[in-house]
Design an enzyme around this catalytic site. Structure first.
Site, PDB file in Angstrom:
ATOM      1  N   LYS A 154       0.797  -1.813  -0.224  1.00  0.00           N
ATOM      2  CA  LYS A 154       0.005   0.090   0.294  1.00  0.00           C
ATOM      3  C   LYS A 154       1.058   1.649   0.462  1.00  0.00           C
ATOM      4  O   LYS A 154       0.399   2.489  -0.683  1.00  0.00           O
ATOM      5  CB  LYS A 154      -1.069   0.644   1.129  1.00  0.00           C
ATOM      6  CG  LYS A 154      -2.028   0.725   1.217  1.00  0.00           C
ATOM      7  CD  LYS A 154      -2.734   1.042   2.376  1.00  0.00           C
ATOM      8  CE  LYS A 154      -3.571  -0.496   2.750  1.00  0.00           C
ATOM      9  NZ  LYS A 154      -4.240  -0.327   3.908  1.00  0.00           N
ATOM     10  N   LYS A 166       2.895  -3.360  10.744  1.00  0.00           N
ATOM     11  CA  LYS A 166       1.083  -3.633  11.464  1.00  0.00           C
ATOM     12  C   LYS A 166       0.883  -3.603  13.319  1.00  0.00           C
ATOM     13  O   LYS A 166       1.890  -5.231  13.138  1.00  0.00           O
ATOM     14  CB  LYS A 166       0.124  -4.230  10.909  1.00  0.00           C
ATOM     15  CG  LYS A 166      -1.528  -3.797  10.668  1.00  0.00           C
ATOM     16  CD  LYS A 166      -1.466  -3.457   9.679  1.00  0.00           C
ATOM     17  CE  LYS A 166      -2.981  -2.683  10.308  1.00  0.00           C
ATOM     18  NZ  LYS A 166      -3.912  -2.005   8.760  1.00  0.00           N
ATOM     19  N   ASP A 209      -6.201   1.528  13.399  1.00  0.00           N
ATOM     20  CA  ASP A 209      -6.927   0.529  12.432  1.00  0.00           C
ATOM     21  C   ASP A 209      -8.439  -0.172  13.618  1.00  0.00           C
ATOM     22  O   ASP A 209      -8.893   0.430  14.718  1.00  0.00           O
ATOM     23  CB  ASP A 209      -5.929  -0.779  12.033  1.00  0.00           C
ATOM     24  CG  ASP A 209      -6.617  -1.715  11.075  1.00  0.00           C
ATOM     25  OD1 ASP A 209      -6.525  -1.288  10.444  1.00  0.00           O
ATOM     26  OD2 ASP A 209      -7.338  -3.048  11.144  1.00  0.00           O
ATOM     27  N   GLY A 226     -18.696   0.329   9.866  1.00  0.00           N
ATOM     28  CA  GLY A 226     -17.611   0.686  10.447  1.00  0.00           C
ATOM     29  C   GLY A 226     -17.617   2.171  10.392  1.00  0.00           C
ATOM     30  O   GLY A 226     -17.741   2.851   9.790  1.00  0.00           O
ATOM     31  N   ALA A 241     -14.991  -4.667   5.964  1.00  0.00           N
ATOM     32  CA  ALA A 241     -14.846  -5.596   7.364  1.00  0.00           C
ATOM     33  C   ALA A 241     -13.292  -6.311   7.337  1.00  0.00           C
ATOM     34  O   ALA A 241     -12.173  -5.687   6.740  1.00  0.00           O
ATOM     35  CB  ALA A 241     -15.931  -6.017   8.193  1.00  0.00           C
ATOM     36  N   ALA A 270     -11.240  -3.043   2.952  1.00  0.00           N
ATOM     37  CA  ALA A 270     -11.107  -4.379   3.814  1.00  0.00           C
ATOM     38  C   ALA A 270      -9.358  -4.734   3.268  1.00  0.00           C
ATOM     39  O   ALA A 270      -8.983  -4.106   1.854  1.00  0.00           O
ATOM     40  CB  ALA A 270     -11.584  -5.712   3.533  1.00  0.00           C
TER      41      ALA A 270
HETATM   42  N1  PHE Z   1      -6.114   1.367   9.327  1.00  0.00           N
HETATM   43  C1  PHE Z   1      -5.241   1.605   8.148  1.00  0.00           C
HETATM   44  C2  PHE Z   1      -5.121   0.728   6.285  1.00  0.00           C
HETATM   45  O1  PHE Z   1      -5.084  -0.189   6.626  1.00  0.00           O
HETATM   46  C3  PHE Z   1      -3.560   2.298   8.394  1.00  0.00           C
HETATM   47  C4  PHE Z   1      -2.917   3.332   8.393  1.00  0.00           C
HETATM   48  C5  PHE Z   1      -3.831   4.592   8.103  1.00  0.00           C
HETATM   49  C6  PHE Z   1      -1.258   2.855   8.356  1.00  0.00           C
HETATM   50  C7  PHE Z   1      -2.607   5.783   7.761  1.00  0.00           C
HETATM   51  C8  PHE Z   1      -0.943   4.090   8.366  1.00  0.00           C
HETATM   52  C9  PHE Z   1      -1.110   5.502   7.645  1.00  0.00           C
HETATM   53  O2  PHE Z   1      -4.431   1.404   5.998  1.00  0.00           O
END
Ligand code: PHE
Length: 371
Positions: free
Chosen positions: A67, A79, A116, A180, A236, A258
């Site tokens: 990502k 994470k 998260d 959510g 989710a 998700a």
């Molecule tokens: N929950 C977000 C995701 O999975 C986590 C996140 C957001 C991590 C922003 C870094 C910056 O992408």
């Protein structure tokens, strides 16, 4: 159990801590620091076993690496999972978050956390009392769910355009699974865009609340996959797309927020074979990353953020167009050969979609072995 899981993982390091006061297991997984310090969210959840929590943290951290790369951020992937016996509240929650902050602080910035599932900006305020490496607290980037939802909306427009010829959502049906922080915003934006919104959640009261807020329809959680709709938006938990579920899907497009929607890389090929368009999860759900890092690190204002969120739609458009054009041309050129799949695998690799690449290579391999 932990040992076996960790040996089968390609990440850089994992920190495991047991917290006696709360009964929580803390798992911090740093998948890659190749692009920079590892960034990712903290997930608070009850798991069947602690090993399930570790496995989730490992998989989620790998998704963050992809990502961050797709979002072109100078961070790697990580994470954290807080696997709790039950969701803590009040003072107990505060103390757990302070101790968790100390753990993350002790890593010296190798892992930097956002939120998260079940972690709010207010929780991140608490974490930041003991840890300097926090994104998404109330005074900073805030709840990343809104950026994620907005990016998914742009991604849905792009996906609908690819399949139906127009990005218009008027009258298109979209099933939002999970009401959510992301699902709720997404449902609202979809309704405003004129879509017919279907809402489901394992917490049926929450689903009913959001459905009535946006003038949508409530779908029982158990009916989600087979429900006929234009777009299925999983918002989710991951793992809803597998060899078992894909043949039962009632949608034309899968486009949701998700993380880790595919159980295994081959599921991308299964969706392709079922003529279902799949918006790769780590492309379409990068809006939260853009929001927090854009606002907190890059100095973007809201207009700049919105331009970048719209870019998620453009990325998907480019991806779909390239993939379709290249594939069609290659199939024409070499009927019954494995070459098109190998070539498409190379295209996916070039843009960092390693799991789709793996699925194409697998298909190429199968064809090569067929008599
Ligand atoms: N929950 C977000 C995701 O999975 C986590 C996140 C957001 C991590 C922003 C870094 C910056 O992408």
């Amino acid at each position: 159990m932990f040992e076996e899981l960790l040996q089968g993982w390609d990440g850089e390091e994992a920190v495991i801590r047991y917290d006696a006061e709360s009964g929580a297991w803390m798992f911090v997984c740093v998948h890659s620091t190749a692009r920079g310090p590892a960034g990712g969210g903290t997930r608070l959840r009850v798991y069947p076993t602690p090993a399930d929590g570790l496995a989730d943290a490992m998989r989620l951290s790998s998704a963050m690496t992809r990502k961050m790369a797709v979002a072109d951020m100078p961070l790697g992937g990580g994470k954290a999972v807080l696997a709790v016996p039950k969701l803590p509240e009040g003072e107990a929650r505060r103390r757990l978050l302070l101790r968790y902050g100390r753990l993350v602080a002790s890593l010296g910035g190798t892992y930097r956390t956002a939120g998260d599932m079940n972690i709010t900006p207010a929780d991140l305020d608490v974490v930041s009392e003991t840890c300097p490496w926090v994104f998404g607290s109330t005074g900073h980037g805030g709840n990343s769910g809104r950026g994620t939802a907005r990016g998914v909306l742009h991604g849905i427009h792009a996906s609908v355009e690819h399949i139906f010829g127009s990005p218009d959502l008027d009258g298109r049906s979209v099933l939002v699974q999970g009401a959510g922080s992301v699902g709720r915003d997404l449902a609202r934006d979809l309704a405003e865009a004129g879509a017919r919104v279907l809402v489901a959640d394992v917490d049926e009261k929450q689903a009913a609340r959001v459905a009535s807020e946006v003038g949508g329809e409530l779908i029982p959680a158990g009916d989600v996959l087979r429900t006929e709709c234009d777009v299925y938006a999983p918002c989710a938990v991951g793992g809803t797309l597998s060899a078992a579920t894909i043949p039962t899907l009632g949608c034309r497009i899968v486009a949701g927020s998700a993380n880790n929607q595919l159980v295994e890389p081959e599921d991308a090929a299964r969706l392709h074979a079922a003529a279902i368009l799949y918006a790769p999860d780590y492309v379409i759900n990068a809006g939260g990353v853009l929001q927090l890092l854009g606002l907190e690190e890059r100095g973007w204002d809201e207009a700049e953020l919105e331009r970048n969120l719209a870019g998620i739609g453009d990325t998907l458009r480019g991806l779909y167009r390239d993939a379709a054009a290249r594939f069609a041309a290659l199939v024409r050129l070499s009927h019954g050969s494995s070459a098109p799949h190998e070539a498409l695998g190379n295209v996916y690799d070039a843009v960092g979609l390693t799991d789709l690449a793996a699925a194409e290579r697998q298909r190429a391999h199968q064809i090569a072995r067929e008599p």
